[in-house]
Design a protein around this motif. Structure first.
Motif, PDB file in Angstrom:
ATOM      1  N   HIS A   1      34.339  39.561  39.572  1.00  0.00           N
ATOM      2  CA  HIS A   1      33.867  38.600  38.572  1.00  0.00           C
ATOM      3  C   HIS A   1      33.758  39.263  37.198  1.00  0.00           C
ATOM      4  O   HIS A   1      34.164  38.691  36.177  1.00  0.00           O
ATOM      5  CB  HIS A   1      32.502  38.041  39.003  1.00  0.00           C
ATOM      6  N   ALA A   2      33.215  40.478  37.165  1.00  0.00           N
ATOM      7  CA  ALA A   2      33.126  41.199  35.889  1.00  0.00           C
ATOM      8  C   ALA A   2      34.510  41.544  35.346  1.00  0.00           C
ATOM      9  O   ALA A   2      34.690  41.683  34.119  1.00  0.00           O
ATOM     10  CB  ALA A   2      32.304  42.469  36.083  1.00  0.00           C
ATOM     11  N   LEU A   3      35.475  41.682  36.253  1.00  0.00           N
ATOM     12  CA  LEU A   3      36.829  42.019  35.811  1.00  0.00           C
ATOM     13  C   LEU A   3      37.413  40.927  34.904  1.00  0.00           C
ATOM     14  O   LEU A   3      38.221  41.223  34.020  1.00  0.00           O
ATOM     15  CB  LEU A   3      37.725  42.210  37.038  1.00  0.00           C
ATOM     16  N   PHE A   4      36.980  39.687  35.094  1.00  0.00           N
ATOM     17  CA  PHE A   4      37.445  38.614  34.216  1.00  0.00           C
ATOM     18  C   PHE A   4      36.999  38.863  32.774  1.00  0.00           C
ATOM     19  O   PHE A   4      37.729  38.575  31.823  1.00  0.00           O
ATOM     20  CB  PHE A   4      36.907  37.257  34.697  1.00  0.00           C
ATOM     21  N   LEU A   5      35.779  39.387  32.609  1.00  0.00           N
ATOM     22  CA  LEU A   5      35.304  39.695  31.259  1.00  0.00           C
ATOM     23  C   LEU A   5      36.105  40.855  30.658  1.00  0.00           C
ATOM     24  O   LEU A   5      36.508  40.800  29.478  1.00  0.00           O
ATOM     25  CB  LEU A   5      33.813  40.047  31.298  1.00  0.00           C
ATOM     26  N   ALA A   6      36.337  41.891  31.477  1.00  0.00           N
ATOM     27  CA  ALA A   6      37.147  43.018  30.986  1.00  0.00           C
ATOM     28  C   ALA A   6      38.541  42.548  30.604  1.00  0.00           C
ATOM     29  O   ALA A   6      39.113  42.987  29.590  1.00  0.00           O
ATOM     30  CB  ALA A   6      37.213  44.102  32.062  1.00  0.00           C
TER      31      ALA A   6
ATOM     32  N   PHE B   1      43.123  50.332  40.893  1.00  0.00           N
ATOM     33  CA  PHE B   1      41.770  50.027  40.421  1.00  0.00           C
ATOM     34  C   PHE B   1      41.340  48.637  40.867  1.00  0.00           C
ATOM     35  O   PHE B   1      40.227  48.447  41.385  1.00  0.00           O
ATOM     36  CB  PHE B   1      41.747  50.128  38.891  1.00  0.00           C
ATOM     37  N   THR B   2      42.217  47.647  40.691  1.00  0.00           N
ATOM     38  CA  THR B   2      41.861  46.291  41.104  1.00  0.00           C
ATOM     39  C   THR B   2      41.710  46.194  42.623  1.00  0.00           C
ATOM     40  O   THR B   2      40.876  45.423  43.125  1.00  0.00           O
ATOM     41  CB  THR B   2      42.927  45.287  40.632  1.00  0.00           C
ATOM     42  N   ASP B   3      42.509  46.977  43.352  1.00  0.00           N
ATOM     43  CA  ASP B   3      42.384  46.986  44.810  1.00  0.00           C
ATOM     44  C   ASP B   3      41.062  47.638  45.226  1.00  0.00           C
ATOM     45  O   ASP B   3      40.418  47.206  46.195  1.00  0.00           O
ATOM     46  CB  ASP B   3      43.569  47.756  45.414  1.00  0.00           C
ATOM     47  N   ALA B   4      40.649  48.676  44.487  1.00  0.00           N
ATOM     48  CA  ALA B   4      39.412  49.381  44.831  1.00  0.00           C
ATOM     49  C   ALA B   4      38.181  48.524  44.564  1.00  0.00           C
ATOM     50  O   ALA B   4      37.162  48.650  45.252  1.00  0.00           O
ATOM     51  CB  ALA B   4      39.325  50.692  44.042  1.00  0.00           C
ATOM     52  N   LEU B   5      38.262  47.655  43.567  1.00  0.00           N
ATOM     53  CA  LEU B   5      37.092  46.852  43.208  1.00  0.00           C
ATOM     54  C   LEU B   5      36.643  45.959  44.353  1.00  0.00           C
ATOM     55  O   LEU B   5      35.446  45.680  44.505  1.00  0.00           O
ATOM     56  CB  LEU B   5      37.400  45.997  41.974  1.00  0.00           C
ATOM     57  N   GLN B   6      37.612  45.477  45.162  1.00  0.00           N
ATOM     58  CA  GLN B   6      37.224  44.601  46.266  1.00  0.00           C
ATOM     59  C   GLN B   6      36.459  45.356  47.340  1.00  0.00           C
ATOM     60  O   GLN B   6      35.774  44.754  48.171  1.00  0.00           O
ATOM     61  CB  GLN B   6      38.456  43.944  46.873  1.00  0.00           C
TER      62      GLN B   6
ATOM     63  N   PHE C   1      39.316  35.381  47.153  1.00  0.00           N
ATOM     64  CA  PHE C   1      40.043  35.704  45.930  1.00  0.00           C
ATOM     65  C   PHE C   1      40.062  37.202  45.665  1.00  0.00           C
ATOM     66  O   PHE C   1      41.018  37.723  45.093  1.00  0.00           O
ATOM     67  CB  PHE C   1      39.423  34.973  44.737  1.00  0.00           C
ATOM     68  N   THR C   2      38.992  37.896  46.079  1.00  0.00           N
ATOM     69  CA  THR C   2      38.929  39.337  45.795  1.00  0.00           C
ATOM     70  C   THR C   2      40.081  40.086  46.469  1.00  0.00           C
ATOM     71  O   THR C   2      40.599  41.057  45.926  1.00  0.00           O
ATOM     72  CB  THR C   2      37.598  39.926  46.274  1.00  0.00           C
ATOM     73  N   THR C   3      40.475  39.637  47.667  1.00  0.00           N
ATOM     74  CA  THR C   3      41.575  40.321  48.344  1.00  0.00           C
ATOM     75  C   THR C   3      42.916  40.060  47.676  1.00  0.00           C
ATOM     76  O   THR C   3      43.858  40.830  47.825  1.00  0.00           O
ATOM     77  CB  THR C   3      41.657  39.863  49.813  1.00  0.00           C
ATOM     78  N   ALA C   4      42.995  38.938  46.929  1.00  0.00           N
ATOM     79  CA  ALA C   4      44.251  38.615  46.247  1.00  0.00           C
ATOM     80  C   ALA C   4      44.315  39.208  44.847  1.00  0.00           C
ATOM     81  O   ALA C   4      45.358  39.108  44.182  1.00  0.00           O
ATOM     82  CB  ALA C   4      44.424  37.097  46.169  1.00  0.00           C
ATOM     83  N   THR C   5      43.236  39.836  44.395  1.00  0.00           N
ATOM     84  CA  THR C   5      43.184  40.331  43.013  1.00  0.00           C
ATOM     85  C   THR C   5      44.340  41.263  42.656  1.00  0.00           C
ATOM     86  O   THR C   5      44.958  41.100  41.595  1.00  0.00           O
ATOM     87  CB  THR C   5      41.833  41.047  42.765  1.00  0.00           C
TER      88      THR C   5
END
Length: 422
Positions: free
Chosen positions: A336-341, A322-327, A386-390
């Protein structure tokens, strides 16, 4: 009159059967509902619509499956008592063999060739660790170095002579067929567009799982319940797990420990090879050098996150996918929204762990939740780098939290020699 006494056999170590199935289903259901509510709340507050879109769900499924297969491969090996950090090398063998098999005999034969390629790597690991007693880490590192070397050698030997092939890649390979559930996919797509809290989010997630899905993905996902059944509901699985808990007690009960360790590691290699085959035939339609991208190691992390259990590792793989797909789906906004989640989820988890008396884990979760909320509140987006390192940051984070409750097989990584029980 003299009494005759018979030497008592060593007491077998109880094999962990885990909590009852009803409890597991209740936990899984509660977790799924909780995650859905966290993501729905985050989508509404941040307006990051791709958090629960069908596109994100479909991409997450395709990205999670190779990690899930690598984690499942590690599970089979370590349940037999053999640490397998050579998964990355076995996956590389799977990617190359799958592409070659698909080019010669078709996509399904390619998947089978990928399994055989990975199983060959598993056999090498089994010979080194079980027969010769080589340290499991040393053998695993050697296979990680051997796999890419063998793949490059074979590519220079075979693919360079083919149209579109070369030393670092294969020609275009055929892919297994895909399917879309008629009626259901279109209905879920319509519901997703309504933007109803919870309902549209659930429709988006389910829509990504029934639209343009490869049949190979279905087979791969079914390996999770199949592994649960074989390892925890059959005599074969009980004997294999006993080799990972106490091989000397298993030997005293007549179990051929060497045989079960061999089978566990070879099956592990086959599953890792299937994960590599998935990358070269479903996620793309080429073999490329360095295609695995460290997914073998992430699979190991998913296995540890899942506490050496199939259901847990599937959840871990889903999280990384999921985190890989978000990028790939409006990466900067979605991450950025993932930080809130993350802040909402960790705050709830921290409160729950505090009520259970686990102060360190609870306080650590609340501190990380506060940091995530601060990042979300005081920034508008995140750097593209940073998105690629998520996914990798997520790996470190979940392992740090999961390490509070881990329980690996008792004899995992230990060298076993037949007939040397004290």
């Amino acid at each position: 009159m003299s009494a005759t006494t018979t030497p008592a056999a060593p007491a077998p170590t109880p094999v962990d059967d885990g909590p009852p199935r009803s409890t597991l289903w209740l936990r899984a259901g509660s977790l799924a509902v909780g995650l859905l509510l966290v993501l729905s709340t985050t989508r509404v507050i941040s307006d990051a619509q791709d958090l629960t879109s069908s596109g994100t769900a479909g991409a997450a499924l395709r990205l999670a499956v190779p990690i899930m297969l690598a984690g499942l491969a590690g599970l089979w090996s370590e349940r037999a008592g053999i640490v397998n950090i050579g998964l990355e090398g076995m996956m590389v063998l799977g990617t190359w063999c799958a592409a070659y098999g698909a080019l010669q005999f078709g996509p399904w034969a390619g998947l089978l060739a990928g399994i055989l390629g990975g199983a060959l790597g598993g056999l090498v690991h089994a010979v080194a660790t079980v027969t010769f007693g080589v340290d499991h880490i040393v053998s695993g590192v050697a296979i990680n170095l051997l796999g890419p070397g063998v793949a490059r050698f074979l590519s220079s030997l075979i693919f360079t002579g083919m149209d579109g092939g070369g030393v670092t890649q294969s020609p275009q390979a055929p892919q297994p067929a895909t399917f879309t559930v008629p009626g259901v996919a279109s209905g879920l797509a319509s519901l997703e567009k309504e933007r109803i809290f919870g309902v549209s989010d659930l429709a988006g997630i389910l829509g990504g799982l029934v639209n343009n899905v490869s049949w190979a993905t279905v087979v791969a996902v079914l390996l999770i319940p199949a592994s649960i059944y074989v390892l925890w509901r059959t005599r074969f699985g009980l004997r294999l797990r006993s080799c990972g808990e106490n091989p000397y007690a298993a030997e005293s009960l007549g179990v051929n420990v060497y045989l079960y360790k061999y089978l566990g590691v070879i099956i592990s290699g086959g599953l890792a090879g299937l994960g590599g085959a998935y990358l070269s035939l479903i996620a793309s339609n080429y073999y490329r050098e360095a295609q695995t991208g460290g997914r073998g190691f992430i699979g190991l992390a998913a296995m540890i996150f899942g506490n050496w259990r199939p259901g847990g590792l599937a959840l871990g793989a889903g999280l990384f996918g999921f985190t890989d797909a978000l990028q790939l789906r409006q990466g900067e906004t979605s991450v950025h929204a993932l930080f809130l989640a993350l802040a909402i989820g960790l705050a709830l988890y921290g409160i729950w762990t505090l009520t259970k008396g686990r102060r360190i884990a609870g306080i650590a979760s609340l501190v990380i939740a506060a940091g995530s909320l601060a990042v979300y509140q005081f920034t508008d987006t995140v750097p593209a780098q940073f998105t690629t390192a998520t996914p990798y940051v997520t790996t470190l984070l979940v392992l740090a939290l999961a390490s509070q409750r881990l329980r690996m097989p008792a004899a995992d990584g230990q060298v076993y020699r037949k007939g040397t029980a004290k």
